[in-house]
Design a protein around this motif. Structure first.
Motif, short mmCIF file in Angstrom:
data_model
loop_
_atom_site.label_atom_id
_atom_site.label_comp_id
_atom_site.label_asym_id
_atom_site.label_seq_id
_atom_site.Cartn_x
_atom_site.Cartn_y
_atom_site.Cartn_z
N ALA A 1 0.20 28.24 -25.33
CA ALA A 1 -1.10 29.01 -24.66
C ALA A 1 -2.44 29.56 -25.58
CB ALA A 1 0.10 30.04 -24.65
N TRP A 2 -2.00 28.72 -26.92
CA TRP A 2 -3.14 29.88 -27.44
C TRP A 2 -3.76 28.37 -28.86
CZ3 TRP A 2 -4.26 34.64 -26.80
CH2 TRP A 2 -2.85 35.40 -26.40
N HIS A 3 -3.51 27.08 -28.54
CA HIS A 3 -4.65 26.23 -29.04
C HIS A 3 -4.74 25.01 -27.88
CE1 HIS A 3 -2.91 26.75 -33.30
NE2 HIS A 3 -3.32 27.66 -32.77
N LEU A 4 -4.39 24.84 -27.28
CA LEU A 4 -4.88 24.12 -25.96
C LEU A 4 -5.47 24.67 -25.15
CD1 LEU A 4 -4.59 20.76 -24.42
CD2 LEU A 4 -2.27 21.41 -23.61
N MET A 5 -4.76 25.76 -24.35
CA MET A 5 -5.44 26.43 -23.28
C MET A 5 -7.31 26.86 -23.98
SD MET A 5 -4.06 26.37 -20.70
CE MET A 5 -2.74 25.72 -20.35
N PRO A 6 -7.39 27.75 -24.92
CA PRO A 6 -8.84 28.00 -25.05
C PRO A 6 -9.89 26.80 -25.63
CG PRO A 6 -7.41 29.18 -26.52
CD PRO A 6 -6.26 28.34 -25.87
N THR A 7 -9.13 26.17 -25.72
CA THR A 7 -9.98 23.88 -26.12
C THR A 7 -10.62 23.47 -24.46
OG1 THR A 7 -8.33 23.22 -27.94
CG2 THR A 7 -9.30 21.96 -26.62
N LEU A 8 -9.45 23.74 -23.98
CA LEU A 8 -9.41 23.59 -22.07
C LEU A 8 -10.25 24.18 -22.12
CD1 LEU A 8 -6.61 22.49 -20.67
CD2 LEU A 8 -7.93 21.17 -21.19
N MET A 9 -10.90 25.59 -21.98
CA MET A 9 -11.74 26.46 -21.66
C MET A 9 -13.58 26.69 -22.69
SD MET A 9 -11.27 30.79 -21.94
CE MET A 9 -12.36 30.65 -23.42
N PHE A 10 -13.32 26.63 -23.83
CA PHE A 10 -14.13 25.51 -24.18
C PHE A 10 -15.39 24.62 -23.96
CE2 PHE A 10 -13.00 29.59 -27.33
CZ PHE A 10 -14.27 30.59 -27.19
N VAL A 11 -13.91 23.89 -23.53
CA VAL A 11 -14.57 22.96 -22.68
C VAL A 11 -15.44 22.61 -21.99
CG1 VAL A 11 -14.22 20.22 -22.56
CG2 VAL A 11 -13.36 20.72 -24.59
N GLY A 12 -15.47 23.49 -21.02
CA GLY A 12 -15.12 23.20 -19.37
C GLY A 12 -16.44 24.27 -19.30
N LEU A 13 -16.64 25.25 -20.15
CA LEU A 13 -17.98 26.11 -20.94
C LEU A 13 -18.78 24.95 -20.87
CD1 LEU A 13 -16.39 29.37 -22.36
CD2 LEU A 13 -17.36 29.04 -20.53
N GLY A 14 -18.81 24.43 -21.87
CA GLY A 14 -19.63 23.42 -22.41
C GLY A 14 -20.25 22.22 -21.42
N LEU A 15 -19.34 21.37 -20.09
CA LEU A 15 -19.09 21.00 -19.32
C LEU A 15 -20.69 22.20 -17.99
CD1 LEU A 15 -16.14 18.88 -19.33
CD2 LEU A 15 -18.43 17.95 -20.07
N CYS A 16 -20.01 23.07 -17.95
CA CYS A 16 -20.17 24.33 -16.89
C CYS A 16 -21.83 24.24 -16.68
CB CYS A 16 -19.81 25.41 -16.61
SG CYS A 16 -18.23 24.40 -15.76
N TRP A 17 -21.99 24.65 -18.75
CA TRP A 17 -23.09 25.42 -19.01
C TRP A 17 -24.31 24.69 -19.54
CZ3 TRP A 17 -24.50 30.21 -16.59
CH2 TRP A 17 -23.71 30.67 -16.36
N GLY A 18 -23.48 23.61 -20.53
CA GLY A 18 -24.37 22.40 -20.40
C GLY A 18 -26.30 22.32 -20.46
N LYS A 19 -25.81 22.31 -19.06
CA LYS A 19 -27.75 21.29 -18.61
C LYS A 19 -28.17 23.13 -19.37
CE LYS A 19 -30.03 20.11 -15.87
NZ LYS A 19 -30.95 18.18 -15.86
#
Lengths: 212, 174
Positions: free
Chosen positions: A189-207
């Protein structure tokens, strides 16, 4: 403006210093080492670290997170330089250690849930965990993105996503060495989920983040 | 490029001039509008200039150049297609999409569009046919029809809106 005029005006600009992705990787890794050293002076390592290191799952997680941090940083910087070769499979390769760590966590969650369901219950979030995770995520993460902006990423989504994956992997690795709370629910809940969230943010907003 | 990085403006001008020729031959097949083609070449040259510090002299120049050109080209097409509405996109990529799996569907669509074009006033239908099906630029159509370029663009824009309305209406009725 005509193209000939543009070429002439571009040619008048001053010389630049060549910058390779290897330099960026070294600078970024250097910052992380300094941060690790600084934190190890402030905090002490978890008391049961020696015992934990003898557990194969714990060691495997450490290796996978270390691999994920290093490999994703290297690939993020490699994609920061315009090249054509290998750009399709490098990002997928960089995700492998992270996928391994995620499978390991989910596997442990399943095994614990099927054998001792009472152990899989919500745990409170402690301030120590947030503070260190954010410290290890934000400081290196922002620095990596800043470094990538000095290059010319032609795959900005992957570059930003992998830079944040590297930073979050470092955060998770540090927390495994510092934090004694390693219940499976807490980790998911507190390590894997935030990691996925930040990676997702990077992939979506990278451009947008790495626009050049 | 290595000389350009060191500030040799003559060598850099020569390099950019050669890049311009290479880019022109690369893009000519993909972009028919001359003004747009020149804009794209300029955009790629500016990107190349911004990224010149990432070039490593020991590596080949061509992959580096084409990587930047492809990146900018994809960017251009992505924003171009985002701006177009469904109908415009459909007409312009009709041939491309016809090569896909559902040939029957696209063939029916093609017929629907052609029928809808026939229902337009003759002059408007001709303009749409010339610009969107035969691929002439607005300037070329203006020259052929004796209209001004802006009048051609406005007329085609209105016709496409009308076509979109007709086809959407037909879809809803079905």
């Amino acid at each position: 403006m005509k193209t000939n005029d543009l070429i002439e005006s571009l040619a008048l600009e001053p010389a630049v210093t060549s910058r390779s992705f290897g330099q960026v990787v070294l600078q970024s890794a250097g910052l992380v080492l300094v941060l690790l050293l600084g934190l190890s002076l402030i905090y002490s390592l978890r008391v049961d670290l020696a015992q934990k290191l003898s557990e194969p799952w714990f060691t495997l997680d450490l290796v996978l997170l270390g691999g994920s941090a290093g490999l994703s940083l290297w690939v993020a910087c490699k994609l920061g330089v315009p090249v054509l070769e290998g750009d399709r499979w490098w990002p997928k390769l960089a995700l492998l250690p992270f996928a391994g760590w995620m499978m390991s966590l989910l596997g442990k969650l399943y095994l614990t849930w099927s054998t001792h369901p009472e152990l899989v219950q919500p745990s409170p979030m402690d301030f120590f965990c947030i503070q260190n995770f954010m410290l290890f995520l934000l400081v290196p993460g922002l620095f990596f993105l800043f470094q990538l902006k000095t290059l010319a990423p032609v795959h900005p989504h992957w570059s930003a996503g992998l830079a944040l994956l590297s930073a979050t992997s470092m955060g998770n690795l540090a927390l495994m060495l510092l934090e004694s709370q390693d219940g499976i629910y807490h980790q998911v809940a507190w390590h894997l989920m935030p990691t996925l969230m930040f990676v997702g943010l990077g992939l979506c907003w990278g451009k947008k983040i790495l626009k050049w | 490029m290595a000389l350009g990085q060191q500030g040799d403006s003559a060598a850099y001008t020569d390099l950019l001039g050669q890049c311009r020729l290479i880019l022109r031959s690369m893009l000519q097949k993909k972009v028919s509008d001359e003004a747009l083609l020149e804009d794209l070449i300029q955009e790629i040259l500016i990107s190349l200039h911004k990224a010149r510090h990432t070039y490593q002299a020991e590596r080949s120049f061509a992959p580096w150049l084409f990587s930047i050109a492809n990146f900018r080209l994809q960017d251009h097409f992505r924003s171009h297609y985002r701006q177009l509405n469904f109908q415009q996109r459909f007409i312009e990529t009709l041939e491309l999409e016809n090569q896909g799996e559902d040939v029957t569907f696209w063939a029916q669509r093609h017929e629907e569009v052609q029928e809808a074009i026939l229902r337009l006033p003759e002059k408007q239908g001709r303009l749409v046919d010339l610009m969107k099906l035969q691929g002439y630029t607005a300037a070329e159509v203006a020259e052929q029809t004796g209209m001004s370029v802006s009048a051609v663009k406005v007329s085609v824009h209105r016709s496409l809106k009308e076509l979109k309305k007709q086809i959407q209406g037909a879809d809803e009725n079905q």
